[in-house]
Design a protein around this motif. Structure first.
Motif, PDB file in Angstrom:
ATOM      1  N   GLN A   1      35.085  49.666  40.431  1.00 13.95           N
ATOM      2  CA  GLN A   1      36.169  48.988  40.005  1.00 13.95           C
ATOM      3  C   GLN A   1      36.959  48.858  41.442  1.00 13.95           C
ATOM      4  O   GLN A   1      37.366  47.882  41.810  1.00 13.95           O
ATOM      5  CB  GLN A   1      36.708  49.100  38.980  1.00 13.95           C
ATOM      6  CG  GLN A   1      36.081  48.873  37.632  1.00 13.95           C
ATOM      7  CD  GLN A   1      35.034  49.683  37.154  1.00 13.95           C
ATOM      8  OE1 GLN A   1      34.638  50.845  37.842  1.00 13.95           O
ATOM      9  NE2 GLN A   1      34.777  49.596  35.731  1.00 13.95           N
TER      10      GLN A   1
ATOM     11  N   GLN B   1      32.389  49.536  53.002  1.00 13.10           N
ATOM     12  CA  GLN B   1      33.357  49.753  51.831  1.00 13.10           C
ATOM     13  C   GLN B   1      34.131  51.198  52.498  1.00 13.10           C
ATOM     14  O   GLN B   1      33.391  51.886  53.402  1.00 13.10           O
ATOM     15  CB  GLN B   1      32.454  50.374  50.606  1.00 13.10           C
ATOM     16  CG  GLN B   1      31.643  49.119  49.995  1.00 13.10           C
ATOM     17  CD  GLN B   1      32.445  48.053  49.680  1.00 13.10           C
ATOM     18  OE1 GLN B   1      33.693  48.351  49.043  1.00 13.10           O
ATOM     19  NE2 GLN B   1      32.399  46.522  49.772  1.00 13.10           N
TER      20      GLN B   1
ATOM     21  N   THR C   1      37.027  44.974  48.040  1.00 10.47           N
ATOM     22  CA  THR C   1      36.346  43.798  48.667  1.00 10.47           C
ATOM     23  C   THR C   1      37.173  42.537  48.425  1.00 10.47           C
ATOM     24  O   THR C   1      37.081  41.663  49.301  1.00 10.47           O
ATOM     25  CB  THR C   1      35.007  43.605  48.206  1.00 10.47           C
ATOM     26  OG1 THR C   1      34.175  44.807  48.337  1.00 10.47           O
ATOM     27  CG2 THR C   1      34.087  42.737  48.835  1.00 10.47           C
ATOM     28  N   LYS C   2      37.540  42.383  47.295  1.00 10.30           N
ATOM     29  CA  LYS C   2      38.215  41.076  46.952  1.00 10.30           C
ATOM     30  C   LYS C   2      39.489  40.880  47.676  1.00 10.30           C
ATOM     31  O   LYS C   2      40.221  39.754  48.144  1.00 10.30           O
ATOM     32  CB  LYS C   2      38.923  41.059  45.489  1.00 10.30           C
ATOM     33  CG  LYS C   2      39.285  39.635  44.959  1.00 10.30           C
ATOM     34  CD  LYS C   2      39.508  39.215  43.666  1.00 10.30           C
ATOM     35  CE  LYS C   2      39.806  37.915  43.291  1.00 10.30           C
ATOM     36  NZ  LYS C   2      41.193  37.739  43.872  1.00 10.30           N
TER      37      LYS C   2
ATOM     38  N   ALA D   1      35.301  46.970  44.256  1.00  9.44           N
ATOM     39  CA  ALA D   1      35.446  45.531  44.109  1.00  9.44           C
ATOM     40  C   ALA D   1      36.778  45.045  44.545  1.00  9.44           C
ATOM     41  O   ALA D   1      36.830  43.912  44.972  1.00  9.44           O
ATOM     42  CB  ALA D   1      34.880  45.352  42.648  1.00  9.44           C
ATOM     43  N   VAL D   2      37.688  45.660  43.851  1.00  5.26           N
ATOM     44  CA  VAL D   2      39.181  45.148  44.276  1.00  5.26           C
ATOM     45  C   VAL D   2      39.357  45.338  45.762  1.00  5.26           C
ATOM     46  O   VAL D   2      40.036  44.215  46.301  1.00  5.26           O
ATOM     47  CB  VAL D   2      40.101  46.179  43.375  1.00  5.26           C
ATOM     48  CG1 VAL D   2      41.602  45.898  44.164  1.00  5.26           C
ATOM     49  CG2 VAL D   2      40.274  45.878  41.951  1.00  5.26           C
TER      50      VAL D   2
ATOM     51  N   ARG E   1      29.493  44.667  39.426  1.00  7.59           N
ATOM     52  CA  ARG E   1      30.948  45.203  39.059  1.00  7.59           C
ATOM     53  C   ARG E   1      31.617  43.695  39.526  1.00  7.59           C
ATOM     54  O   ARG E   1      32.464  43.442  38.836  1.00  7.59           O
ATOM     55  CB  ARG E   1      31.237  46.450  39.585  1.00  7.59           C
ATOM     56  CG  ARG E   1      32.562  46.824  39.204  1.00  7.59           C
ATOM     57  CD  ARG E   1      32.792  46.714  37.606  1.00  7.59           C
ATOM     58  NE  ARG E   1      31.780  47.562  37.039  1.00  7.59           N
ATOM     59  CZ  ARG E   1      31.449  47.476  35.742  1.00  7.59           C
ATOM     60  NH1 ARG E   1      32.016  46.454  34.940  1.00  7.59           N
ATOM     61  NH2 ARG E   1      30.748  48.432  35.153  1.00  7.59           N
ATOM     62  N   LEU E   2      31.575  43.533  40.741  1.00  5.16           N
ATOM     63  CA  LEU E   2      32.415  42.506  41.300  1.00  5.16           C
ATOM     64  C   LEU E   2      32.335  41.130  40.477  1.00  5.16           C
ATOM     65  O   LEU E   2      33.352  40.616  40.172  1.00  5.16           O
ATOM     66  CB  LEU E   2      32.294  42.252  42.894  1.00  5.16           C
ATOM     67  CG  LEU E   2      33.425  41.486  43.519  1.00  5.16           C
ATOM     68  CD1 LEU E   2      33.333  41.829  44.970  1.00  5.16           C
ATOM     69  CD2 LEU E   2      32.961  40.123  43.455  1.00  5.16           C
ATOM     70  N   THR E   3      31.223  40.808  40.277  1.00  2.00           N
ATOM     71  CA  THR E   3      30.811  39.546  39.561  1.00  2.00           C
ATOM     72  C   THR E   3      31.395  39.632  38.164  1.00  2.00           C
ATOM     73  O   THR E   3      32.041  38.619  37.432  1.00  2.00           O
ATOM     74  CB  THR E   3      29.458  39.359  39.336  1.00  2.00           C
ATOM     75  OG1 THR E   3      28.831  39.261  40.896  1.00  2.00           O
ATOM     76  CG2 THR E   3      28.890  38.073  38.651  1.00  2.00           C
TER      77      THR E   3
ATOM     78  N   LEU F   1      27.619  47.396  43.233  1.00  2.00           N
ATOM     79  CA  LEU F   1      28.959  46.841  43.351  1.00  2.00           C
ATOM     80  C   LEU F   1      29.034  45.326  43.271  1.00  2.00           C
ATOM     81  O   LEU F   1      30.034  44.989  42.372  1.00  2.00           O
ATOM     82  CB  LEU F   1      29.418  47.265  44.654  1.00  2.00           C
ATOM     83  CG  LEU F   1      30.591  46.735  45.297  1.00  2.00           C
ATOM     84  CD1 LEU F   1      32.114  47.111  44.474  1.00  2.00           C
ATOM     85  CD2 LEU F   1      30.785  47.218  46.621  1.00  2.00           C
TER      86      LEU F   1
END
Length: 332
Positions: A117, A100, A123-124, A120-121, A149-151, A146
């Motif tokens: 958030q 990260q 990572t996506k 997560a963005v 949150r991503l899920t 995390l």
């Protein structure tokens, strides 16, 4: 000449040895530390900054068409997933392991608003770059928060969710006093090999140290003598604030992906625990033998595997106990 330069480099590294490990001081991008697999970098613009997000992308010799994403904890980076990667890759999984922003080989921005958030963005963005639209997601410790949150943000991409001793299963700010980023920063500046080992020995390994654990202390503190370390210390303080102030516990009920909890029941990790003056309230924090069961009830249909007498790091401390239920869950 080349041989002479290599010898001189070795001498320099030995003279810059860090702490009790007799190993070189690490720079804050870990350019002088080799990860177990090749590292790629995604250049991204975030919060008006040009950043670089490091990740490993391990493709199996014979793929099964599935991709596992591994999310590291706060005191770690992607390197500590080495054995897990090897095992999953042997099973045919493609494995993506990001560092990260603020961690490992990724950028350490001095000004950045850290939120789950945002992470997560970020990572996506790696998954989008690699054109991966379905994943099996595993998060450990902070990486568990995390992963939740991503899920919740991108439920369409998470086929299954695994949480390994995630933190954030309780709301610590209801009990512990708030510690400012500035205060945390001053604490982080004082971090060293000895203090980190003492913490991990007590809270991770039940005062039973193995030589292989030194690697993770080294990676956590090996850069503390580097001139750029204050930026790392600031990022550590900022992410501590993120963890403390952005609980996910109230939203666990909204997780729809099939979920497995792997919980080492000896774990007592709780942010802010040492700042709680009431001994009764302090003792109630981080009781993972209770938190695992309570969390299973909050996540619809969740499965729970409890690992007795295992602490905060099952995949390091008790790999065989950890990997068996993980592989069984992923194959279903």
């Amino acid at each position: 000449m080349k041989k002479y330069c290599l010898i001189m480099l070795s001498v320099v590294l030995l003279h810059s040895a860090f702490g009790q490990t007799d190993r070189p001081v690490l720079d804050i991008m870990l350019t002088n530390y080799e990860y177990p697999f090749p590292v790629h970098h995604l250049k991204m613009k975030s919060q008006k900054q040009e950043l670089s997000m490091a990740y490993m992308d391990i493709k199996p010799e014979k793929g099964n068409g599935k991709t596992v994403v591994l999310l590291h904890g706060k005191n770690f980076n992607g390197a500590y997933w080495k054995q897990t990667i090897q095992e999953l890759s042997a099973e045919g999984y493609r494995v993506i392991v990001p560092d990260q922003i603020g961690f490992g080989k990724s950028s350490k921005p001095s000004t950045y608003q850290f939120t789950f958030q945002q992470l997560a963005v970020n990572t996506k963005a790696i998954l989008d770059t690699l054109k991966i639209d379905r994943i099996l997601l595993l998060g450990h410790s902070m990486g568990g928060m995390l992963a939740v949150r991503l899920t919740l943000m991108f439920p369409e991409i998470v086929e299954k969710l695994v949480l390994e001793n995630p933190i954030g299963l309780e709301d610590w700010k209801l009990v512990a006093p708030y510690v400012t980023i500035d205060q945390n920063y001053q604490t982080e500046l004082k971090a060293n090999y000895e203090s980190a080992k003492k913490y991990q020995l007590e809270f991770y390994y039940d005062k039973k140290w193995k030589p292989e654990y030194d690697e993770w202390v080294y990676l956590l503190t090996g850069w503390s003598k580097h001139p750029g370390y204050p930026v790392v210390a600031l990022n550590n303080a900022q992410t501590s604030d993120m963890i403390f102030t952005q609980p996910v516990v109230y939203e666990l009920k909204n997780i729809m992906a099939p979920t497995l909890l792997i919980i080492g029941t000896r774990d007592r990790t709780a942010i802010g625990k040492n700042n709680v003056k009431d001994p009764v309230a302090r003792e109630k924090m981080g009781q993972y033998q209770l938190l695992g069961k309570a969390t299973q009830k909050k996540i619809p249909g969740a499965q729970l595997v409890e690992l007795e007498d295992v602490g905060h790091l099952p995949h390091i401390e008790a790999f065989d106990l950890f990997i068996k239920p993980l592989k069984q869950f992923l194959k279903k």
